[in-house]
Motif scaffolding. Structure first.
Motif, short mmCIF file in Angstrom:
data_model
loop_
_atom_site.label_atom_id
_atom_site.label_comp_id
_atom_site.label_asym_id
_atom_site.label_seq_id
_atom_site.Cartn_x
_atom_site.Cartn_y
_atom_site.Cartn_z
N GLY A 23 0.63 -1.23 0.09
CA GLY A 23 0.01 0.04 0.04
C GLY A 23 0.93 1.46 0.01
N LEU A 24 1.90 1.16 0.57
CA LEU A 24 2.82 2.40 0.87
C LEU A 24 3.54 2.52 -0.36
CD1 LEU A 24 4.00 2.20 4.66
CD2 LEU A 24 2.51 4.11 3.63
N GLY A 25 4.53 1.44 -0.68
CA GLY A 25 5.71 1.55 -1.68
C GLY A 25 4.77 1.76 -2.98
N SER A 26 3.69 1.09 -3.35
CA SER A 26 3.00 1.16 -4.92
C SER A 26 2.70 2.63 -5.05
CB SER A 26 2.10 -0.05 -5.09
OG SER A 26 1.02 0.27 -4.14
N TYR B 262 -9.23 5.51 9.54
CA TYR B 262 -9.59 6.61 8.35
C TYR B 262 -9.72 7.90 9.62
CZ TYR B 262 -14.35 5.70 10.61
OH TYR B 262 -15.20 5.39 11.62
N GLY B 263 -9.93 9.05 8.89
CA GLY B 263 -10.04 10.32 9.48
C GLY B 263 -8.82 10.65 10.30
N ARG B 264 -8.99 11.63 11.26
CA ARG B 264 -7.75 11.94 11.84
C ARG B 264 -6.51 12.46 11.23
NH1 ARG B 264 -5.38 8.32 15.06
NH2 ARG B 264 -4.78 10.03 16.65
N ASP B 265 -6.86 13.04 10.22
CA ASP B 265 -5.84 13.41 9.25
C ASP B 265 -4.66 14.66 9.96
OD1 ASP B 265 -6.86 11.80 7.49
OD2 ASP B 265 -7.65 13.25 6.16
N SER B 266 -5.37 15.19 10.92
CA SER B 266 -4.28 16.08 11.62
C SER B 266 -3.44 15.46 12.36
CB SER B 266 -5.27 17.26 12.24
OG SER B 266 -6.06 16.59 13.20
N PRO C 259 -6.00 -1.13 7.12
CA PRO C 259 -5.47 -0.29 6.28
C PRO C 259 -6.50 0.29 5.22
CG PRO C 259 -4.56 -2.19 5.75
CD PRO C 259 -5.44 -2.61 6.68
N MET C 260 -6.67 1.57 5.08
CA MET C 260 -7.78 1.81 4.07
C MET C 260 -7.08 2.95 2.94
SD MET C 260 -11.12 2.09 6.64
CE MET C 260 -12.27 2.39 5.20
N ALA C 261 -7.54 2.63 1.70
CA ALA C 261 -6.99 3.32 0.72
C ALA C 261 -6.71 4.87 1.00
CB ALA C 261 -7.81 3.25 -0.73
N PRO C 262 -7.64 5.65 1.31
CA PRO C 262 -7.37 6.98 1.57
C PRO C 262 -6.26 7.47 2.72
CG PRO C 262 -9.92 6.75 1.48
CD PRO C 262 -9.05 5.41 1.70
N ARG C 263 -6.36 6.78 3.71
CA ARG C 263 -5.36 7.18 4.60
C ARG C 263 -3.90 6.67 4.43
NH1 ARG C 263 -4.37 7.17 10.80
NH2 ARG C 263 -4.52 9.22 11.50
N VAL D 106 -0.43 8.91 3.46
CA VAL D 106 0.92 8.70 4.20
C VAL D 106 1.91 8.27 2.85
CG1 VAL D 106 2.21 7.21 5.75
CG2 VAL D 106 0.06 8.15 6.41
N ALA D 107 1.39 7.49 2.12
CA ALA D 107 2.30 6.91 0.94
C ALA D 107 2.80 8.50 0.19
CB ALA D 107 1.54 6.28 0.01
N ASN D 108 1.87 9.40 -0.03
CA ASN D 108 2.11 10.47 -0.63
C ASN D 108 2.88 11.55 0.28
OD1 ASN D 108 0.97 10.88 -3.69
ND2 ASN D 108 -0.66 9.51 -2.37
N MET D 109 2.72 11.46 1.64
CA MET D 109 3.58 12.42 2.44
C MET D 109 5.20 11.72 2.18
SD MET D 109 1.62 12.44 5.99
CE MET D 109 2.57 13.37 6.89
N GLU D 110 5.26 10.52 2.29
CA GLU D 110 6.40 9.79 2.12
C GLU D 110 6.97 10.48 0.73
OE1 GLU D 110 5.90 5.48 2.75
OE2 GLU D 110 7.60 5.97 3.93
N ALA D 111 6.10 10.45 -0.61
CA ALA D 111 6.89 10.77 -1.65
C ALA D 111 7.31 12.48 -1.83
CB ALA D 111 5.79 10.56 -2.80
N ASP D 112 6.28 12.94 -1.09
CA ASP D 112 6.75 14.61 -0.78
C ASP D 112 7.86 14.89 -0.12
OD1 ASP D 112 5.82 17.19 -1.30
OD2 ASP D 112 5.28 17.30 0.84
N ALA D 113 8.05 14.02 1.05
CA ALA D 113 9.33 14.08 1.65
C ALA D 113 10.58 13.80 0.82
CB ALA D 113 9.34 13.06 2.83
N VAL D 114 10.35 12.93 -0.01
CA VAL D 114 11.49 12.30 -0.89
C VAL D 114 11.74 13.52 -1.86
CG1 VAL D 114 12.17 10.90 -2.90
CG2 VAL D 114 11.05 9.90 -0.73
N VAL D 115 10.86 14.22 -2.47
CA VAL D 115 10.89 15.04 -3.50
C VAL D 115 11.52 16.45 -2.63
CG1 VAL D 115 9.65 16.93 -4.74
CG2 VAL D 115 9.04 14.60 -4.81
#
Lengths: 67, 216
Positions: free
Chosen positions: B39-42, B157-161, B187-191, B195-204
């Motif tokens: 889920g994270l890596g892909s 899900y939720g608790r995004d803050s 594990p649910m697709a949105p959350r 986090v997968a995209n937070m990881e990608a953003d940190a890499v960038v």
């Protein structure tokens, strides 16, 4: 002693505490933790012996499953 | 749109005067390791491929299952095949010029050093907490010059803050550091995707700025 724990200030009366002492004080009983003392990784088997002193920067991160 | 410069520096965090093409040029020279293709890596790899990261090193021992399709970047006709190979195919459909090395194997400390030693940044994208600890300990002790972007706490899900970025030297941890996957907290697709995209953003951020947040 006064240290930073995850970048927050913490003050305790003792001159030094082990990492295990600090985990107990914080009531953190997490099974998997990454510990860094002044930036250096501390191995899990050293938590009971590695001493934290005044001015140190300790970081403790909880790892949970999910990916 | 293509040639419009991004906002210049002055509190917004962007380097001054860089265009979309300048960003992509810098990212195209980078090599990023993806440890785990679930889920994270892909999803992280897909974001990095779209952002223009030139070389991706993928590793996962597992095969695609039907249950993975609820959050992982795979398709029904790939069920039963190795995730690393399927992800390489899907990324090449986004950008055929991507340099991809896909390895089907379970990673241990030796494998991490061998496979990812030449990467600018490694993304930890495992499922099990003990495997997360293993790669963090390996990179912090044996690949000291390499950035590691990891994740902890993304179930439900939720608790995004509550989702945050914790920077410790060249280790970056994304997530809430507490929501563990379990029978009552899947594990649910949105959350997972956040986090997968937070990881990608940190890499960038690391690749473009050489640092993240206040770190050096």
């Amino acid at each position: 002693m006064r240290i930073t724990l995850n970048a927050e200030n913490e003050t305790w009366a003792e001159d030094s505490l082990t990492i295990r002492d600090i985990l107990a004080r914080k009531h953190w009983s997490f099974p998997l933790i990454i510990a860094r003392l002044n930036g250096d990784l501390v191995e899990r088997e050293d938590y009971a012996t590695r001493v934290v002193r005044d001015g140190d920067a300790l970081e403790l991160y909880h790892l949970v499953s999910g990916g | 749109m293509l040639d419009r410069p991004l906002p210049s520096a002055g509190g917004d965090g962007y380097p001054s005067g860089m265009t979309r093409e300048a960003y992509r040029k810098r990212l195209s020279g980078a090599r990023v390791g993806i440890a785990g293709c679930g889920g994270l890596g892909s999803n992280c790899a897909a974001a990095l491929a779209r952002a223009g990261v030139g070389r991706l090193v993928l590793a996962d021992f597992d095969t695609v299952s039907e249950a993975n399709l609820d959050r992982q970047f795979f398709f029904r006709d790939q069920v039963g095949r190795p995730k690393a190979e399927c992800l390489a195919e899907n990324l090449r459909r986004i950008d055929p010029s991507l340099g991809i090395e896909a390895t089907v194997r379970r990673l241990d400390p030796e494998g991490i050093v061998t496979l990812f030693g030449g990467c600018d940044v490694i993304v930890e994208a495992f499922d099990a907490a003990d495997q997360k600890a293993m790669i963090i300990e390996t990179v912090l002790s044996r690949l000291k010059g390499t950035w590691l972007v990891a994740a902890s706490g993304l179930a439900g899900y939720g608790r995004d803050s509550a989702l945050g970025l914790h920077v410790s030297g060249r280790l970056v941890l994304c997530g809430d550091l507490e929501s563990e996957v379990g029978a009552d907290l899947p594990p649910m697709a949105p959350r997972v995707g956040i986090v997968a995209n937070m990881e990608a953003d940190a890499v960038v951020s690391i690749l473009l700025d050489g640092r993240i947040g206040e770190s050096t």
